[in-house]
Design a protein around this motif. Structure first.
Motif, short mmCIF file in Angstrom:
data_model
loop_
_atom_site.label_atom_id
_atom_site.label_comp_id
_atom_site.label_asym_id
_atom_site.label_seq_id
_atom_site.Cartn_x
_atom_site.Cartn_y
_atom_site.Cartn_z
N HIS A 121 -2.96 1.28 -1.78
CA HIS A 121 -2.82 0.32 -2.87
C HIS A 121 -4.16 -0.36 -3.15
O HIS A 121 -5.17 -0.06 -2.51
CB HIS A 121 -1.73 -0.71 -2.57
N SER A 122 -4.17 -1.23 -4.14
CA SER A 122 -5.40 -1.87 -4.62
C SER A 122 -6.40 -0.81 -5.10
O SER A 122 -7.61 -0.95 -4.93
CB SER A 122 -6.04 -2.74 -3.53
N ILE A 123 -5.87 0.26 -5.70
CA ILE A 123 -6.73 1.36 -6.18
C ILE A 123 -7.45 0.90 -7.45
O ILE A 123 -6.81 0.39 -8.38
CB ILE A 123 -5.88 2.61 -6.49
N PRO A 124 -8.77 1.05 -7.53
CA PRO A 124 -9.50 0.71 -8.76
C PRO A 124 -8.93 1.48 -9.95
O PRO A 124 -8.53 2.64 -9.81
CB PRO A 124 -10.94 1.14 -8.46
N ALA A 168 -13.77 14.00 6.47
CA ALA A 168 -14.26 14.06 7.86
C ALA A 168 -13.13 14.15 8.88
O ALA A 168 -13.38 14.35 10.07
CB ALA A 168 -15.13 12.84 8.15
N CYS A 169 -11.88 14.00 8.42
CA CYS A 169 -10.75 14.04 9.34
C CYS A 169 -10.46 15.48 9.77
O CYS A 169 -10.60 16.42 8.98
CB CYS A 169 -9.50 13.45 8.68
N THR A 170 -10.04 15.64 11.01
CA THR A 170 -9.77 16.98 11.54
C THR A 170 -8.36 17.46 11.22
O THR A 170 -8.04 18.63 11.41
CB THR A 170 -9.97 16.98 13.07
N CYS A 171 -7.52 16.57 10.73
CA CYS A 171 -6.14 16.94 10.41
C CYS A 171 -6.05 17.50 8.99
O CYS A 171 -7.02 17.48 8.24
CB CYS A 171 -5.21 15.74 10.56
N ALA A 172 -4.86 17.98 8.63
CA ALA A 172 -4.65 18.57 7.30
C ALA A 172 -4.84 17.52 6.21
O ALA A 172 -4.50 16.35 6.39
CB ALA A 172 -3.25 19.15 7.22
N CYS A 173 -5.37 17.97 5.07
CA CYS A 173 -5.62 17.06 3.94
C CYS A 173 -4.30 16.74 3.23
O CYS A 173 -3.45 17.63 3.06
CB CYS A 173 -6.59 17.72 2.97
N PRO A 174 -4.08 15.52 2.80
CA PRO A 174 -2.82 15.16 2.14
C PRO A 174 -2.83 15.52 0.66
O PRO A 174 -3.86 15.91 0.11
CB PRO A 174 -2.75 13.65 2.34
N THR A 175 -1.69 15.36 0.04
CA THR A 175 -1.59 15.41 -1.43
C THR A 175 -1.32 13.99 -1.91
O THR A 175 -0.76 13.16 -1.18
CB THR A 175 -0.45 16.34 -1.89
N VAL A 176 -1.73 13.71 -3.15
CA VAL A 176 -1.56 12.37 -3.72
C VAL A 176 -0.28 12.35 -4.55
O VAL A 176 -0.08 13.20 -5.42
CB VAL A 176 -2.77 11.97 -4.58
N GLU A 177 0.57 11.38 -4.27
CA GLU A 177 1.85 11.23 -4.97
C GLU A 177 1.88 9.87 -5.66
O GLU A 177 1.58 8.85 -5.05
CB GLU A 177 2.98 11.33 -3.94
N GLY A 178 2.24 9.85 -6.96
CA GLY A 178 2.33 8.59 -7.68
C GLY A 178 1.42 8.55 -8.88
O GLY A 178 0.53 9.40 -9.06
N ASN A 179 1.63 7.55 -9.72
CA ASN A 179 0.83 7.36 -10.92
C ASN A 179 -0.34 6.44 -10.61
O ASN A 179 -0.15 5.27 -10.27
CB ASN A 179 1.71 6.75 -12.03
N MET A 180 -1.56 6.93 -10.73
CA MET A 180 -2.75 6.14 -10.40
C MET A 180 -2.88 4.89 -11.28
O MET A 180 -3.52 3.92 -10.90
CB MET A 180 -4.00 7.00 -10.53
N LYS A 181 -2.27 4.93 -12.46
CA LYS A 181 -2.33 3.78 -13.36
C LYS A 181 -1.64 2.56 -12.76
O LYS A 181 -1.93 1.42 -13.12
CB LYS A 181 -1.72 4.12 -14.72
N ASP A 182 -0.69 2.82 -11.85
CA ASP A 182 0.01 1.72 -11.17
C ASP A 182 -0.83 1.11 -10.06
O ASP A 182 -0.42 0.13 -9.42
CB ASP A 182 1.33 2.23 -10.57
N ARG A 183 -2.01 1.73 -9.78
CA ARG A 183 -2.96 1.26 -8.77
C ARG A 183 -2.37 1.32 -7.35
O ARG A 183 -2.78 0.61 -6.47
CB ARG A 183 -3.46 -0.16 -9.10
N ARG A 184 -1.40 2.21 -7.18
CA ARG A 184 -0.80 2.41 -5.87
C ARG A 184 -0.20 3.80 -5.83
O ARG A 184 0.05 4.41 -6.87
CB ARG A 184 0.28 1.37 -5.60
N GLY A 185 0.03 4.31 -4.64
CA GLY A 185 0.63 5.63 -4.51
C GLY A 185 0.79 6.00 -3.05
O GLY A 185 0.62 5.16 -2.15
#
Length: 455
Positions: free
Chosen positions: A327-330, A344-361
């Motif tokens: 949250h608090s996404i520009p 830089a993380c060694t784990c699997a990369c996530p997918t982004v879920e949600g509408n960025m216009k809401d500034r959260r996801g």
């Protein structure tokens, strides 16, 4: 134009607010925008708080007199409104300090207005056009006020994620005194039917607009009337109504070891009234919620505001444990900017879920363990949010918003529970802040005493 000679050091806060308003509305004077004016003065930092009152007044002097007059008038009225609330808090505190004069409703008003999170939600920009600021003229702290409970329904439009679509007002007896659907301003992109129950069909033929709703509520609130609600600031923001006194049930009750957590209406109804707010899966009903908030207040009038309660022992679903909440996404940030944080993380990369216009996801992983490991590997100090869930604050490392802050937290506290405990760092910071406020109050008291003795 208005000259800088009309102002002084004591006007700086007013000038800062006016210039910020100019920035937001992209208002320009004879020398261009605020940024362009600063450039002409060989100044660079655009934050109005970093400049002298002379610089701020100098920019306002470049506006036309009608422009400056309207802006200053709105902000002066807004400051007077804030002063009325401060004066009310003083009157209520003085009345409540005398046991014989204590009224349970005014005690709840004081508790709401002085809550640490009140200013966070109720610091409305009610100097903007379209807002109604209510006066404290009819409020009498020496007598019991009438209570009205408000709850609103909101949809999402192309311009506003919380656009008013309906409201209900309930009196102390639980009777509905106002219920109306409101034609939203702008094109609706989501009726949020699963929450509001509203559809395009149910809104056919609705002619009342937001101003009609404001007028109807304002008419009910004439005299010694206090507005009740749960997390009422959301409803007031949608309605664009700024009253002086409120009783907010989310600020009355709290959980042990979670000083800034505001309990949900459903949890309070379950824990205090021993019933369910609504049947599982049923849509939000503003009439029902307004009545529930009033019942909680009536319960507190009879039995007192309950002390801090045990947080509900609720487990987060396994599907949610695979996620991290961001949250608090520009506003200009892109999904790729968030994903870059995990390179830089060694784990699997996530997918982004949600509408960025809401500034959260949500950042969604394949397994809960991946989410936990990714959070652990993210840089930055770990703290807790208001629910006691682990949270980190990070700077974006790519994109046009590089360097700007986002917050990422786990979906659950320890053991998969929805509620945890405040971190030791947060508890320490809150104690320090409380001590600072006590010292400040003590200084103010001593100054007043010295002035009285001098007289």
């Amino acid at each position: 134009m208005t000259g800088s000679e009309e102002f002084g050091l004591s006007d700086k806060h007013l000038l800062v607010c006016v210039v910020k308003d100019c920035q937001k509305s992209k208002l320009q004077g004879a020398q261009g925008s605020w940024k362009e004016y600063l450039k002409s003065q060989t100044l660079t930092k655009t934050d109005p708080t970093l400049h002298s009152w002379q610089t701020l007044a100098g920019f306002l002097a470049t506006l036309s007199r009608p422009q400056a007059g309207v802006l200053l008038g709105r902000h002066k009225d807004w400051e007077q409104h804030q002063q009325q609330r401060t004066a009310l808090i003083t009157r209520v505190s003085q009345a409540n300090a005398t046991e014989s004069c204590q009224d349970p409703i005014w005690l709840m008003v004081e508790k709401s207005l002085t809550h640490p999170r009140f200013s966070e939600g109720y610091n409305f920009s009610s100097f903007e056009q379209g807002w109604i600021r209510m006066s404290s003229a009819g409020l009498d702290t020496s007598s019991r006020p009438c209570l009205l409970s408000l709850d609103c329904e909101m949809c999402q439009t192309a311009m506003n994620v919380r656009e008013l679509i309906g409201l209900s007002v309930v009196n102390e007896a639980g009777s509905t005194v106002l219920k109306m659907l409101v034609k939203p301003a702008g094109k609706v992109v989501d009726f949020r039917t699963e929450v509001t129950g509203a559809t395009e069909a149910t809104m056919q033929g609705v002619t009342y607009n937001k101003q009609d709703a404001q007028d109807a509520v304002q008419k009910l609130m004439q005299g010694n009337v206090v507005l009740v609600g749960h997390a009422l600031h959301h409803d007031l923001h949608a309605l664009q109504l700024d009253p002086i006194a409120v009783v907010d049930t989310s600020l009355l009750c709290s959980y042990k070891d979670l000083a800034t957590c505001t309990p949900s209406l459903a949890n309070l109804v379950s824990q205090i009234l021993n019933r369910n707010l609504r049947q599982e899966g049923a849509p939000h009903d503003c009439e029902q919620d307004a009545a529930a908030a009033m019942q909680l207040v009536n319960h507190a009038i009879q039995h007192g505001v309950p002390p801090p309660m045990e947080a509900p022992q609720v487990k987060v679903s396994k599907s949610d444990l695979k996620k991290l909440f961001v949250h608090s996404i520009p506003s200009a940030a892109q999904p790729a900017d968030l994903l870059h944080l995990f390179e830089a993380c060694t784990c699997a990369c996530p997918t982004v879920e949600g509408n960025m216009k809401d500034r959260r996801g949500h950042l969604v992983f394949k397994h809960p363990g991946d989410a936990n490991e990714a959070f652990k590997q993210l840089p930055g100090a770990q703290d807790t949010d208001s629910f006691g869930r682990a949270q980190k604050q990070l700077k974006l490392t790519a994109g046009t918003c590089k360097g700007k802050i986002v917050k990422i937290r786990k979906m659950a506290a320890h053991g998969g529970l929805a509620f945890g405990k405040d971190s030791s760092q947060k508890m320490h910071a809150m104690k320090q802040e409380a001590q600072r406020k006590l010292k400040l109050q003590d200084k103010q008291h001593k100054r007043k005493k010295a002035k009285l003795q001098a007289l």
